[in-house]
Design a protein around this motif. Structure first.
Motif, PDB file in Angstrom:
ATOM      1  N   ASP A 107      18.631  23.350  17.337  1.00 19.73           N
ATOM      2  CA  ASP A 107      19.737  22.060  17.715  1.00 19.73           C
ATOM      3  C   ASP A 107      20.196  21.659  16.359  1.00 19.73           C
ATOM      4  O   ASP A 107      21.224  20.849  16.445  1.00 19.73           O
ATOM      5  CB  ASP A 107      19.191  20.933  18.431  1.00 19.73           C
ATOM      6  N   SER A 108      20.168  22.218  15.469  1.00 22.08           N
ATOM      7  CA  SER A 108      20.515  21.783  13.957  1.00 22.08           C
ATOM      8  C   SER A 108      21.825  22.332  13.592  1.00 22.08           C
ATOM      9  O   SER A 108      22.157  23.665  13.860  1.00 22.08           O
ATOM     10  CB  SER A 108      19.639  22.246  12.844  1.00 22.08           C
ATOM     11  N   PRO A 109      22.806  21.377  13.246  1.00 29.19           N
ATOM     12  CA  PRO A 109      24.179  22.177  12.800  1.00 29.19           C
ATOM     13  C   PRO A 109      24.151  23.153  11.912  1.00 29.19           C
ATOM     14  O   PRO A 109      25.102  23.755  11.527  1.00 29.19           O
ATOM     15  CB  PRO A 109      25.056  20.943  12.645  1.00 29.19           C
ATOM     16  N   TYR A 110      22.964  23.005  11.181  1.00 29.34           N
ATOM     17  CA  TYR A 110      23.002  23.900   9.716  1.00 29.34           C
ATOM     18  C   TYR A 110      22.218  25.051   9.980  1.00 29.34           C
ATOM     19  O   TYR A 110      21.708  25.919   9.091  1.00 29.34           O
ATOM     20  CB  TYR A 110      22.081  22.967   8.514  1.00 29.34           C
ATOM     21  N   ARG A 111      21.789  25.656  11.241  1.00 25.53           N
ATOM     22  CA  ARG A 111      21.048  26.726  11.491  1.00 25.53           C
ATOM     23  C   ARG A 111      21.707  27.835  10.936  1.00 25.53           C
ATOM     24  O   ARG A 111      21.195  28.639  10.294  1.00 25.53           O
ATOM     25  CB  ARG A 111      20.645  26.979  13.057  1.00 25.53           C
ATOM     26  N   ASN A 112      23.050  27.979  11.322  1.00 24.32           N
ATOM     27  CA  ASN A 112      23.537  29.454  10.568  1.00 24.32           C
ATOM     28  C   ASN A 112      23.758  29.606   9.253  1.00 24.32           C
ATOM     29  O   ASN A 112      23.622  30.295   8.682  1.00 24.32           O
ATOM     30  CB  ASN A 112      25.071  29.444  11.266  1.00 24.32           C
ATOM     31  N   ASP A 113      23.918  28.310   8.522  1.00 27.50           N
ATOM     32  CA  ASP A 113      23.854  28.318   7.105  1.00 27.50           C
ATOM     33  C   ASP A 113      22.209  28.520   6.709  1.00 27.50           C
ATOM     34  O   ASP A 113      22.260  29.312   5.456  1.00 27.50           O
ATOM     35  CB  ASP A 113      24.155  26.819   6.440  1.00 27.50           C
ATOM     36  N   VAL A 114      21.199  28.047   7.254  1.00 26.01           N
ATOM     37  CA  VAL A 114      19.928  28.523   6.797  1.00 26.01           C
ATOM     38  C   VAL A 114      19.855  30.028   7.122  1.00 26.01           C
ATOM     39  O   VAL A 114      19.205  30.729   6.402  1.00 26.01           O
ATOM     40  CB  VAL A 114      18.968  27.704   7.715  1.00 26.01           C
ATOM     41  N   LEU A 115      20.110  30.624   8.246  1.00 31.04           N
ATOM     42  CA  LEU A 115      20.173  32.072   8.493  1.00 31.04           C
ATOM     43  C   LEU A 115      20.683  32.856   7.378  1.00 31.04           C
ATOM     44  O   LEU A 115      20.311  33.935   7.312  1.00 31.04           O
ATOM     45  CB  LEU A 115      20.872  32.239   9.906  1.00 31.04           C
ATOM     46  N   LYS A 116      21.787  32.095   6.666  1.00 35.02           N
ATOM     47  CA  LYS A 116      22.573  33.133   5.832  1.00 35.02           C
ATOM     48  C   LYS A 116      21.928  33.230   4.367  1.00 35.02           C
ATOM     49  O   LYS A 116      22.339  33.917   3.451  1.00 35.02           O
ATOM     50  CB  LYS A 116      24.031  32.527   5.591  1.00 35.02           C
ATOM     51  N   ASP A 117      20.533  32.316   4.185  1.00 33.78           N
ATOM     52  CA  ASP A 117      19.972  32.276   2.963  1.00 33.78           C
ATOM     53  C   ASP A 117      18.430  32.405   3.249  1.00 33.78           C
ATOM     54  O   ASP A 117      17.650  31.286   3.172  1.00 33.78           O
ATOM     55  CB  ASP A 117      20.196  31.122   2.286  1.00 33.78           C
ATOM     56  N   ILE A 118      17.935  33.419   3.438  1.00 28.43           N
ATOM     57  CA  ILE A 118      16.235  33.663   3.715  1.00 28.43           C
ATOM     58  C   ILE A 118      15.890  33.848   2.319  1.00 28.43           C
ATOM     59  O   ILE A 118      16.241  35.012   1.663  1.00 28.43           O
ATOM     60  CB  ILE A 118      16.147  34.508   4.506  1.00 28.43           C
ATOM     61  N   HIS A 169      20.971  25.666  -1.270  1.00 23.81           N
ATOM     62  CA  HIS A 169      21.206  24.684  -0.364  1.00 23.81           C
ATOM     63  C   HIS A 169      20.651  24.346   0.843  1.00 23.81           C
ATOM     64  O   HIS A 169      20.144  23.338   1.311  1.00 23.81           O
ATOM     65  CB  HIS A 169      22.801  24.139  -0.712  1.00 23.81           C
ATOM     66  N   HIS A 170      21.039  25.439   1.726  1.00 28.62           N
ATOM     67  CA  HIS A 170      20.756  25.364   2.985  1.00 28.62           C
ATOM     68  C   HIS A 170      19.926  26.856   2.946  1.00 28.62           C
ATOM     69  O   HIS A 170      20.464  27.877   2.866  1.00 28.62           O
ATOM     70  CB  HIS A 170      21.802  25.483   4.091  1.00 28.62           C
ATOM     71  N   GLY A 171      18.741  26.910   3.496  1.00 31.45           N
ATOM     72  CA  GLY A 171      18.138  28.283   3.805  1.00 31.45           C
ATOM     73  C   GLY A 171      16.599  28.033   4.269  1.00 31.45           C
ATOM     74  O   GLY A 171      16.148  27.023   4.385  1.00 31.45           O
ATOM     75  N   LEU A 172      15.775  29.384   4.218  1.00 29.66           N
ATOM     76  CA  LEU A 172      14.670  29.393   4.563  1.00 29.66           C
ATOM     77  C   LEU A 172      13.790  29.984   3.348  1.00 29.66           C
ATOM     78  O   LEU A 172      14.017  30.971   3.104  1.00 29.66           O
ATOM     79  CB  LEU A 172      14.252  30.091   5.851  1.00 29.66           C
ATOM     80  N   VAL A 173      12.856  29.024   2.718  1.00 31.38           N
ATOM     81  CA  VAL A 173      12.201  29.579   1.677  1.00 31.38           C
ATOM     82  C   VAL A 173      10.963  30.142   2.225  1.00 31.38           C
ATOM     83  O   VAL A 173      10.114  29.541   2.576  1.00 31.38           O
ATOM     84  CB  VAL A 173      12.033  28.288   0.780  1.00 31.38           C
ATOM     85  N   ILE A 202       9.382  27.469   4.368  1.00 28.46           N
ATOM     86  CA  ILE A 202       9.840  25.966   4.213  1.00 28.46           C
ATOM     87  C   ILE A 202      11.477  26.153   4.428  1.00 28.46           C
ATOM     88  O   ILE A 202      12.182  26.310   3.678  1.00 28.46           O
ATOM     89  CB  ILE A 202       9.748  25.547   2.857  1.00 28.46           C
ATOM     90  N   PRO A 203      11.672  25.197   5.591  1.00 33.35           N
ATOM     91  CA  PRO A 203      13.395  25.208   5.731  1.00 33.35           C
ATOM     92  C   PRO A 203      13.787  24.150   4.947  1.00 33.35           C
ATOM     93  O   PRO A 203      13.384  23.125   4.595  1.00 33.35           O
ATOM     94  CB  PRO A 203      13.434  24.912   7.101  1.00 33.35           C
ATOM     95  N   VAL A 204      15.114  24.547   4.371  1.00 36.06           N
ATOM     96  CA  VAL A 204      15.735  23.386   3.577  1.00 36.06           C
ATOM     97  C   VAL A 204      16.986  23.389   4.007  1.00 36.06           C
ATOM     98  O   VAL A 204      18.016  24.327   4.230  1.00 36.06           O
ATOM     99  CB  VAL A 204      15.856  24.176   1.896  1.00 36.06           C
ATOM    100  N   VAL A 205      17.269  22.009   4.367  1.00 37.51           N
ATOM    101  CA  VAL A 205      18.828  21.511   4.871  1.00 37.51           C
ATOM    102  C   VAL A 205      19.514  20.478   3.674  1.00 37.51           C
ATOM    103  O   VAL A 205      18.777  19.631   3.402  1.00 37.51           O
ATOM    104  CB  VAL A 205      18.771  21.163   6.003  1.00 37.51           C
ATOM    105  N   ASP A 206      20.453  21.067   3.458  1.00 37.23           N
ATOM    106  CA  ASP A 206      21.392  20.042   2.193  1.00 37.23           C
ATOM    107  C   ASP A 206      20.381  19.622   1.014  1.00 37.23           C
ATOM    108  O   ASP A 206      20.540  18.778   0.727  1.00 37.23           O
ATOM    109  CB  ASP A 206      21.751  18.713   3.039  1.00 37.23           C
ATOM    110  N   SER A 207      19.880  20.681   0.657  1.00 40.71           N
ATOM    111  CA  SER A 207      19.016  20.608  -0.712  1.00 40.71           C
ATOM    112  C   SER A 207      17.680  20.095  -0.365  1.00 40.71           C
ATOM    113  O   SER A 207      17.165  19.564  -1.480  1.00 40.71           O
ATOM    114  CB  SER A 207      19.901  20.164  -1.732  1.00 40.71           C
TER     115      SER A 207
END
Length: 745
Positions: free
Chosen positions: A651-662, A193-197, A208-213
């Motif tokens: 500045d994205s509020p989802y950055r930590n969520d993205v970091l948790k899913d590389i 759902h949130h991550g860096l593909v 590819i950064p993915v935020v909220d699918s």
């Protein structure tokens, strides 16, 4: 991904204590044989069931949306040629092109080499025909009558999508078509759902950064490196490493070598510096055996071998006897010639200038200096021949020999006496020559003793200067030996400049009209020989094998003397510093690089058709992390990922969520150690307090198709299909956006 291997046994002549090497075989061309038409899927399907096609650069995978895995997987190749004998046109698609030699030569790729852009639409239609045919689509209604879900790369060209839509709608009569990005389908299938593909596939690598699918396509970055470029880079390295390799490494074989033998190093610089160390090199060095034809050797019985050995010995003894006789005859001839010229010198002392000039001309001399030079040359040659062949052995004599007949006039002797007088004259000249040689030998010994004394004094007074001087002299001798070896190698190569100049000189000398030097006045008379440098042409074209061997022997002797002195007096010069130790293959890094930790036999066809993969195993995959080592002017994936995570999403509020899913997907991420290396390097460049987790897709190769099939089977995905009516109304460039596809910019 452990590669299959077979164990070969070393030849009996190899006495190495190392275990037999492990040898890998190259894979055969990927021909899979005849595939029957699969009608079961079409019978289960209905008008709502989609045909899912993962249109990849390395493989096209097709199946139904209710399948667990694709029913077809084939390379995007097509070959078509006409057999003029049978008057038939044959078409081969996919791996079938490897079933026929002519088809393999006529094979064309759907994609532009090294890219994910379709540029051969005729081949694309052939591949689609094959897929629909093997899936059992009958086309009774004039079209396939099933929706199609097609994968495409990030930022696919509008012209490419337009042409593909035209083919699917107008050629195949598809009722509706949807497009999506392969790596996003894989990410969705793996529950992201949130991550860096991080998608590293056949022709490129995308982050590819993915935020909220939903993919942030504006922040996506591309690295122009994938499995295709890795295989191409490996081929370049092997061509540099083995320029005379007798076999040919095909592109599929190069891809197999990359897939089976390469891995990602966790410490590239450190491992590279010790990769060719002899300790453990047997495990790091992979030997790949290519097909070869062994030379047929006729085996002989022991009696035949013994008889042949005896014949060789007898022939060798006979040749040695003949050579000794020829040397002795040559020595006698030179001594007679020397005696004649010495008598000529004595006779010139009693003649006037005019008569002496006439006598010299009758003996092919222009002046007396040439005669003196010829006498000295003969004396030197005779001395050298005696020292080498006769050994300059003199019998101990209490009194010097006498030659009484030399003082007796010829008119007082009969025929027998004249004969004995000639023999005594020859004996006296030999005796005088030996005496002169003895005196010169004593002088030479005295000179060498004096040089040794001066050298010892210089060493005692200035040891550092003496060591430096001898090291420089040793280096000069080694450089001279290397230059001679290089010149010999160039003369052995008919395309080298040195050999071409030599053949040009030979051709000029053999020509009826050789090129002549022209004087400034315009004359074209042949002036060859007027300048002493003209005679150097004979040294240029002569092979000089005998003189070269003698010079090599002298250089080796001089080098060993210098190294013996350095070993004795220089504490920093050890046995491993000698040239003999440095040229030992068991201590050569170049040998380890080319042939591994085993002896190499250049006569063996088996070893000539082997390649050794060692540093290439970590160098090829390293390009994704350090593109500069392959000449690619781009940032590596760690630098790109760090820029996306630390700057673009700061500045994205989802950055930590993205970091948790590389998330890793694509066939080029299957290297051993890829996941660990990316995690370690990202942790090193990102702030320590930020969370970080790297994971891999369940199946990096097939999850893109599975994700597309899962998406196609959802009812909520139906509005994102472009229908035939919308295509006819709005054109081929019309695109319906969704969270897993491309978007208009």
């Amino acid at each position: 991904m452990a590669p299959s291997a077979t164990t070969d046994v070393l030849p009996s002549s190899c006495n190495s204590p190392k275990p037999p090497p492990r040898i890998w075989r190259v894979n055969d061309p990927p021909f899979e044989g005849f595939k029957p038409i699969d009608t079961e899927g079409y019978a289960r399907s209905n008008r709502e069931t989609a045909i899912v096609i993962d249109n990849g650069s390395s493989a096209v995978r097709a199946g139904w949306s209710f399948d667990e895995k694709p029913r077809l997987s084939l390379p995007p190749l097509m070959a078509r040629y006409r057999d003029r004998k049978l008057m038939r046109t044959f078409t081969f698609v996919g791996s079938d092109v490897y079933s026929d030699g002519t088809a393999r030569g006529q094979a064309k790729n759907v994609y532009e080499p090294g890219s994910n852009i379709v540029n051969n639409w005729d081949c694309f239609e052939g591949v689609m025909d094959y897929c629909f045919l093997k899936l059992g689509v009958d086309g009774a209604g004039g079209g396939i009558d099933r929706p199609i879900v097609m994968t495409e790369p990030v930022a696919n060209l509008g012209y490419t999508r337009k042409t593909m839509s035209e083919i699917l709608f107008e050629c195949y009569g598809a009722p509706s078509v949807a497009y999506g990005i392969d790596s996003l389908f894989s990410y969705s299938y793996n529950g992201g759902h949130h991550g860096l593909v991080v998608s590293s596939s056949f022709t490129s690598t995308h982050l590819i950064p993915v935020v909220d699918s939903k993919a942030l396509l504006s922040q996506t970055t591309r690295l122009n490196w994938g499995r295709f470029q890795s295989a191409e880079y490996l081929l370049k390295l092997l061509k540099l490493k083995y320029p005379s390799f007798p076999g040919k490494i095909s592109d599929p074989q190069a891809e197999d070598l990359v897939r089976e033998h390469c891995y990602v190093s966790q410490n590239y610089e450190g491992e590279l510096s010790h990769f060719l160390d002899w300790t453990g090199l047997e495990d790091r060095d992979h030997i790949v055996q290519f097909p070869y034809t062994e030379q047929v050797v006729v085996q002989k019985t022991e009696e035949e071998l013994a008889l042949a050995a005896e014949k060789r010995k007898e022939s060798g003894r006979r040749l040695q006897a003949q050579a000794a006789k020829m040397r002795l005859d040559k020595l006698k001839k030179k001594e007679e010639e020397l005696e004649y010229y010495q008598q000529l010198q004595q006779q010139l002392q009693t003649l006037n200038k005019k008569e002496g000039k006439r006598l010299l001309e009758s003996n092919d001399f222009d002046e007396e200096i040439q005669l003196d030079k010829r006498v000295k040359e003969l004396e030197k040659s005779i001395k050298k021949a005696r020292n080498k062949d006769v050994g300059d052995e003199e019998e101990e004599q209490n009194e010097p020999p006498t030659f009484p007949l030399l003082d007796t006039p010829d008119d007082q002797l009969d025929e027998e006496g004249l004969k004995q007088k000639r023999q005594q004259r020859l004996m006296k000249s030999n005796y005088d020559a030996r005496q002169r040689a003895k005196v010169e030998k004593e002088k030479e010994k005295a000179r060498l003793a004096e040089e040794q004394r001066l050298d010892d004094e210089r060493r005692e007074n200035d040891l550092d200067g003496w060591v430096q001087e001898n090291r420089m002299a040793r280096q000069a001798i080694i450089q001279k030996m290397k230059d001679k070896e290089r010149l010999k190698a160039e003369l052995g190569n008919r395309k080298s400049l040195a050999n071409q100049m030599r053949m040009k000189s030979i051709a000029n000398l053999a020509s009826d009209n050789p090129s002549k030097k022209r004087r400034r006045g315009g004359g074209d008379d042949d002036t060859f020989g007027a300048d002493d440098a003209d005679w150097g042409v004979y040294r240029t074209i002569a092979t000089g094998e005998q003189s070269d061997d003698e010079e090599d022997e002298d250089l080796n002797k001089e080098l060993k003397n210098i190294e013996a002195q350095l070993l004795k007096h220089d504490p920093h010069f050890t046995e491993e510093s000698t040239r003999e130790a440095q040229t030992d293959w068991t201590k050569s890094i170049l040998h380890a690089f080319l042939h591994g930790p085993y002896a190499y036999d250049p006569e063996s066809q088996k070893e000539a058709n082997q390649i050794h993969l060692n540093v290439e195993r970590i160098r090829v995959p390293e390009v994704v992390f350090q593109p500069s080592i392959a000449g690619l002017d781009q940032a590596g994936i760690v630098e790109i990922a760090a820029g996306i995570l630390a700057e673009r999403l700061s500045d994205s509020p989802y950055r930590n969520d993205v970091l948790k899913d590389i998330f890793l997907t694509g066939g080029n991420t299957l290297f051993q150690g890829f996941e660990e290396r990316l995690s370690n390097e990202l942790r090193a460049v990102l702030p320590a307090e930020l969370p970080l987790k790297v994971r891999r897709a369940k199946d990096c190769v097939l999850d893109a198709w599975r994700g597309a099939a899962k998406w196609a089977g959802k009812q909520e995905s139906r509005p994102h299909f472009v229908t035939r009516a919308e295509f006819m109304e709005k054109g081929g460039e019309y695109l319906k956006e969704h969270e897993l596809g491309n978007a208009y910019l």
